[in-house]
Write a protein that holds these residues in place. Sequence first.
Motif, PDB file in Angstrom:
ATOM      1  N   SER A 307       0.833  -1.123  -0.032  1.00 25.17           N
ATOM      2  CA  SER A 307       0.011  -0.055   0.022  1.00 25.17           C
ATOM      3  C   SER A 307       0.870   1.410   0.149  1.00 25.17           C
ATOM      4  CB  SER A 307      -1.052   0.066   1.189  1.00 25.17           C
ATOM      5  OG  SER A 307      -0.161  -0.048   2.474  1.00 25.17           O
ATOM      6  N   SER A 308       0.681   2.319  -0.873  1.00 24.77           N
ATOM      7  CA  SER A 308       1.277   3.324  -0.807  1.00 24.77           C
ATOM      8  C   SER A 308       0.444   4.522  -1.862  1.00 24.77           C
ATOM      9  CB  SER A 308       2.596   3.019  -1.672  1.00 24.77           C
ATOM     10  OG  SER A 308       3.401   4.343  -1.808  1.00 24.77           O
ATOM     11  N   GLU A 309       0.878   5.822  -1.607  1.00 25.17           N
ATOM     12  CA  GLU A 309       0.297   6.763  -2.375  1.00 25.17           C
ATOM     13  C   GLU A 309       1.052   7.068  -3.514  1.00 25.17           C
ATOM     14  OE1 GLU A 309       3.475   9.057  -0.581  1.00 25.17           O
ATOM     15  OE2 GLU A 309       2.359   7.323  -0.089  1.00 25.17           O
ATOM     16  N   ASP A 310       2.107   6.338  -3.617  1.00 24.05           N
ATOM     17  CA  ASP A 310       3.303   6.492  -4.830  1.00 24.05           C
ATOM     18  C   ASP A 310       3.198   5.552  -5.792  1.00 24.05           C
ATOM     19  OD1 ASP A 310       5.271   7.092  -6.390  1.00 24.05           O
ATOM     20  OD2 ASP A 310       6.811   7.223  -4.603  1.00 24.05           O
ATOM     21  N   ASP A 311       2.537   5.637  -6.792  1.00 21.91           N
ATOM     22  CA  ASP A 311       2.470   4.524  -7.810  1.00 21.91           C
ATOM     23  C   ASP A 311       3.722   4.228  -8.494  1.00 21.91           C
ATOM     24  OD1 ASP A 311       3.072   7.039  -9.415  1.00 21.91           O
ATOM     25  OD2 ASP A 311       1.196   6.853 -10.695  1.00 21.91           O
ATOM     26  N   GLU A 312       4.796   5.055  -8.260  1.00 24.65           N
ATOM     27  CA  GLU A 312       6.065   4.625  -8.652  1.00 24.65           C
ATOM     28  C   GLU A 312       6.494   3.611  -7.904  1.00 24.65           C
ATOM     29  OE1 GLU A 312       7.683   5.511 -11.572  1.00 24.65           O
ATOM     30  OE2 GLU A 312       5.814   6.855 -11.843  1.00 24.65           O
ATOM     31  N   SER A 313       6.390   3.592  -6.670  1.00 27.44           N
ATOM     32  CA  SER A 313       6.884   2.367  -5.697  1.00 27.44           C
ATOM     33  C   SER A 313       5.840   1.176  -6.211  1.00 27.44           C
ATOM     34  CB  SER A 313       6.434   2.695  -4.155  1.00 27.44           C
ATOM     35  OG  SER A 313       7.203   3.972  -3.693  1.00 27.44           O
ATOM     36  N   ILE A 314       4.825   1.489  -6.425  1.00 28.73           N
ATOM     37  CA  ILE A 314       4.105   0.357  -6.999  1.00 28.73           C
ATOM     38  C   ILE A 314       4.522  -0.450  -8.051  1.00 28.73           C
ATOM     39  CG2 ILE A 314       1.620  -0.644  -7.713  1.00 28.73           C
ATOM     40  CD1 ILE A 314       1.408   0.321  -4.956  1.00 28.73           C
ATOM     41  N   LYS A 315       5.160   0.425  -9.164  1.00 29.73           N
ATOM     42  CA  LYS A 315       5.369  -0.350 -10.455  1.00 29.73           C
ATOM     43  C   LYS A 315       7.130  -0.838  -9.812  1.00 29.73           C
ATOM     44  CE  LYS A 315       3.796   3.313 -13.260  1.00 29.73           C
ATOM     45  NZ  LYS A 315       4.057   4.699 -13.889  1.00 29.73           N
ATOM     46  N   PHE A 316       7.701  -0.241  -8.960  1.00 26.94           N
ATOM     47  CA  PHE A 316       9.000  -0.795  -8.761  1.00 26.94           C
ATOM     48  C   PHE A 316       8.929  -2.479  -8.045  1.00 26.94           C
ATOM     49  CE2 PHE A 316      11.827  -1.940  -5.244  1.00 26.94           C
ATOM     50  CZ  PHE A 316      13.084  -1.950  -5.965  1.00 26.94           C
ATOM     51  N   PHE A 317       7.783  -2.429  -7.014  1.00 25.52           N
ATOM     52  CA  PHE A 317       7.548  -3.919  -6.535  1.00 25.52           C
ATOM     53  C   PHE A 317       6.948  -4.841  -7.586  1.00 25.52           C
ATOM     54  CE2 PHE A 317       8.692  -1.532  -2.614  1.00 25.52           C
ATOM     55  CZ  PHE A 317       9.206  -2.635  -1.842  1.00 25.52           C
ATOM     56  N   VAL A 330      -6.626   1.312  -6.961  1.00 23.80           N
ATOM     57  CA  VAL A 330      -7.446   2.613  -6.501  1.00 23.80           C
ATOM     58  C   VAL A 330      -6.636   3.598  -7.136  1.00 23.80           C
ATOM     59  CG1 VAL A 330      -8.449   1.509  -4.342  1.00 23.80           C
ATOM     60  CG2 VAL A 330      -6.052   2.741  -4.277  1.00 23.80           C
ATOM     61  N   PRO A 331      -7.194   4.885  -7.385  1.00 30.32           N
ATOM     62  CA  PRO A 331      -6.509   5.985  -7.664  1.00 30.32           C
ATOM     63  C   PRO A 331      -5.429   6.410  -6.893  1.00 30.32           C
ATOM     64  CG  PRO A 331      -8.872   6.320  -7.757  1.00 30.32           C
ATOM     65  CD  PRO A 331      -8.796   5.221  -6.817  1.00 30.32           C
ATOM     66  N   ARG A 332      -4.431   6.956  -7.471  1.00 31.59           N
ATOM     67  CA  ARG A 332      -3.008   7.259  -6.783  1.00 31.59           C
ATOM     68  C   ARG A 332      -2.574   8.503  -7.475  1.00 31.59           C
ATOM     69  NH1 ARG A 332      -2.686   1.583  -6.421  1.00 31.59           N
ATOM     70  NH2 ARG A 332      -2.613   0.781  -4.381  1.00 31.59           N
ATOM     71  N   PRO A 333      -1.896   9.401  -6.690  1.00 31.54           N
ATOM     72  CA  PRO A 333      -1.285  10.542  -7.455  1.00 31.54           C
ATOM     73  C   PRO A 333       0.021  10.072  -7.999  1.00 31.54           C
ATOM     74  CG  PRO A 333      -0.874  10.733  -4.820  1.00 31.54           C
ATOM     75  CD  PRO A 333      -1.872   9.567  -5.129  1.00 31.54           C
ATOM     76  N   HIS A 334       0.247  10.514  -9.190  1.00 29.07           N
ATOM     77  CA  HIS A 334       1.541   9.998  -9.955  1.00 29.07           C
ATOM     78  C   HIS A 334       2.754  10.434  -9.045  1.00 29.07           C
ATOM     79  CE1 HIS A 334       4.067   9.041 -13.178  1.00 29.07           C
ATOM     80  NE2 HIS A 334       4.528  10.321 -13.343  1.00 29.07           N
ATOM     81  N   GLY A 335       3.327   9.445  -8.709  1.00 37.86           N
ATOM     82  CA  GLY A 335       4.816   9.771  -7.869  1.00 37.86           C
ATOM     83  C   GLY A 335       4.528  10.350  -6.684  1.00 37.86           C
ATOM     84  N   GLY A 336       3.311  10.239  -6.223  1.00 39.65           N
ATOM     85  CA  GLY A 336       3.101  10.734  -4.931  1.00 39.65           C
ATOM     86  C   GLY A 336       3.511  12.102  -4.670  1.00 39.65           C
TER      87      GLY A 336
END
Length: 410
Positions: A307-317, A330-336
Motif C-alpha cells: 500500500s502506498s500513495e506513490d504509484d512509482e513504488s507500486i511499479k517498482f515492486f 485505487v486512484p493514486r497521485p502520480h509519483g506521490g
Amino acid sequence: MRVLKRCLYLWGIYIVKCWAYQHHLYTTSALSTERSQLNCTPEVWPAGSWTGSNSTGQQRPGQQLYSSAIAQHYIFKHQRPIDCQSQRFMLYASDSKDSHGIGSTLHLATWALAEALEQERILLFLPTPAGLWTQGSFCSNYSNLHDCYFEPISSCNFEDVLTDTILAEVPFWDQTADQKHLQFVRSSLEGLNAAATADTGGRHTLVPAGALALLGKDVIPSQKIYFWWRAQAIAFIVRPNARTLQEIQRRKQQQSWSGVPDGTISVHIRHGDKGKEMKLVPDVEYLRKAEELVQSDRSLHNSIFLSSEDDESIKFFKKLENWTVLSTDVPRPHGGAISPIAFAHQIGSDEEMLNSLVNLDLALECSGWVGTIRSNWNRLIEELRSTVRCKAHQPYIDAHSGWSVTEYDW
C-alpha cells in the motif's frame, strides 16, 4: 525486537538457534509476564471492536499488547456511563481544519481522549460539517467524520451537555496551527460558558492514570508507555460502523479480494509530501526489510501486500520476479507528488477515506509488517494489528530503524 532462542528440536536436542520476535514496546523481562494479559481472541474485546477476520471468516487466536482488552473495556465503560446527565464532558473539534491527513486526524483525537479520561470527563466530538473528511455523498447526512465512518464515541450526546440551565463549564479542544498543540479555548457552541483558555503544553505523551494502572510492572519502559496508550485509544476510536464495514467489504469484493494469503507481508510506503517531515526511505530499502523478515521467520513467504500513495513504488515492486506483489486498484497521485489532502480534494474525500480503510483492513490481514513508525498511517497499522487484530506476537520491522524501534516521534 528479536530474542535468541533454540528453535529446531531433533532427537532430544536443540541443533539450531534462531530468532523469535518480541514486540518492540516490551522490555526483555516481559517474556515472563502474566500470559493471560497477552492471550487474544475476538471474544475478549468490547462490542464493535474492529477485530476483522481471515479468509475463512474467523480470526485466529494470537496475542495482544499487554492488557489491551482490559484497556478497551476501561475506555468503553468510561465513555458509556449509565447516566449521562450527571456527567462532565469535554468537546473536541476533530477534522476542524483542512490541514491533516486521515492518520494524523485520528491520532490527534487520541490526545483529546487521553485528556478527557484524565479529567474524568466524557469525550464528545463536535459537529464539523466543513471538515475535509465529511465531504462527499457517503457523509451527506453526518456532521463529523467519526459519526460518519465509526461507531459512536459515547452513549451520551449534546443534549446531555446542554440540559443544565446553568450551563457548567465544558472544555473544548482545538488544534491551533500557530502553537502546534492542543489547548482549551472558548466553546463555539452558542450559550456554552466554556472553560478559560489554559495551555496544556502539548501533552501528546499523556497516559490517563486509569489506563496506566492497568499495566504490569516493568512490562513496557516508561518512555514507551504513551505509545501503548495511543494504540489503545486508536483501537477504541477506529471502530468502523456497520455501514462502513459493508462498504469496505463491497469494495473488496469489487476487486475480487477474498482475503490475504497466509504468510504475506504488509509493506506500506509513505513518500510524497512526507519528505517535509522525515527522510524518505527508498523502495529498495523496504524490499531489503521484507527479505529480512522472510529470512528470520519461516512462516512468512515471498508475498507482499503493498500500500502506498506513490504509484512509482507500486511499479517498482510489481516488477520483482521472485515476489508475489498484491495491491488494490485505487486512484493514486502520480509519483506521490502531491499531499494526500490535495489528492482527496481531487477524487473526493469520502473516496479517499474508504479506499484507505480498504487498504488498512487488508494490511491488518497480513502476517508480518514493514513500515516506518514516523508515518501516521503506518502507526495505525501497527497499533491495530497489535491490539484488536491479535497479532502483537508477529514481526514488524521498521524501514528506518530496523528491529529496535526507539524513536516514536510525536
